[in-house]
Write an enzyme that holds these catalytic residues in place. Structure first.
Site: not given
Length: 239
Positions: A8, A129
């Site tokens: 990330d 998500d």
């Protein structure tokens, strides 16, 4: 099961967020390419990369870092975060990225997502998500009204082959993943599911594999040492 270690990116650095909170960030490295090389050395063949800045504001803030990772070669790379136009999809694919992940745009422009899935096939995935069962967008800051599993059914019906499903409450917490959720998702025929969020043991990975989950993303558990990537790949990994 395919194992995707995660990188990330925020401000060009390798970071992890706790439950998607940008104010709860831990920096694990300043060289994303070095992190990718470490994963390759452990036996990785796949890599999951997220531009966290892009996920929040839609800009390709970490494009250069992703380009450098792709240039190294040796990995099947999927990239998400701020990919909301076909031009951005093409930019990443032209770098050598194997698959682009659509997130916010999949909720806000479903027709666009369906067109991209039809045009690019397996080069497109959708990142779903969810918080409290409902789909979150814009870097997990906003909640839609649609239940995540129902959204996955719609995506499959529109021709999307792969969904990367994250239970935000589990992400970065190292407290286990939501196995009941993945059992429910496994009932959607014709959809390859990637599990993401909270995976912290080989036993969980074996259970996900038994359910029929296609792939798993490993993040914080690798960076803290709770999981050893080489061991994971030897135990449950595949091409």
């Amino acid at each position: 099961m395919q194992i995707f270690p995660a990188i990330d990116l925020r401000g060009g650095q390798v970071v992890r967020l706790y439950q998607g909170d940008y104010d709860k960030e831990t920096v694990y490295g300043r060289d994303p390419c070095a992190a990718a090389r470490d994963f390759i050395a452990a036996g990785a063949r796949h890599l999951h990369v997220v531009d966290l800045d892009g996920a929040r504001d839609g800009t390709p803030a970490n494009f250069d870092s992703i380009a450098a990772i792709a240039k190294q070669g040796g990995l099947y790379i999927e990239v998400g975060g701020g990919i909301r136009t076909e031009d951005r999809i093409r930019q990443y694919l032209d770098l050598g990225v194997s698959r682009c992940i659509l997130g916010t745009i999949a909720v806000k422009d479903f027709d666009f997502t369906a067109r991209m899935a039809q045009k690019y096939g397996g080069q497109i995935a959708v990142g779903v998500d969810a918080r409290d069962g409902c789909v979150a967008v814009n870097g997990w800051k906003e909640l839609s009204r649609e239940r995540g599993v129902d959204f996955c059914r719609r995506l499959q019906g529109a021709g999307v082959r792969t969904v990367i499903y994250t239970d935000i409450s589990r992400d970065g917490a190292e407290q286990g993943t939501n196995l009941a959720l993945y059992r429910e998702l496994a009932e959607i025929r014709g959809l390859d599911v990637t599990a993401s969020g909270g995976i912290s043991s080989v036993a969980e990975l074996r259970e996900l594999q038994a359910i029929g989950t296609r792939a798993a993303i490993l993040g914080k558990a690798l960076y803290t040492g709770r999981l050893d990537l080489k061991t994971v790949i030897e135990e449950v990994g595949s091409c």
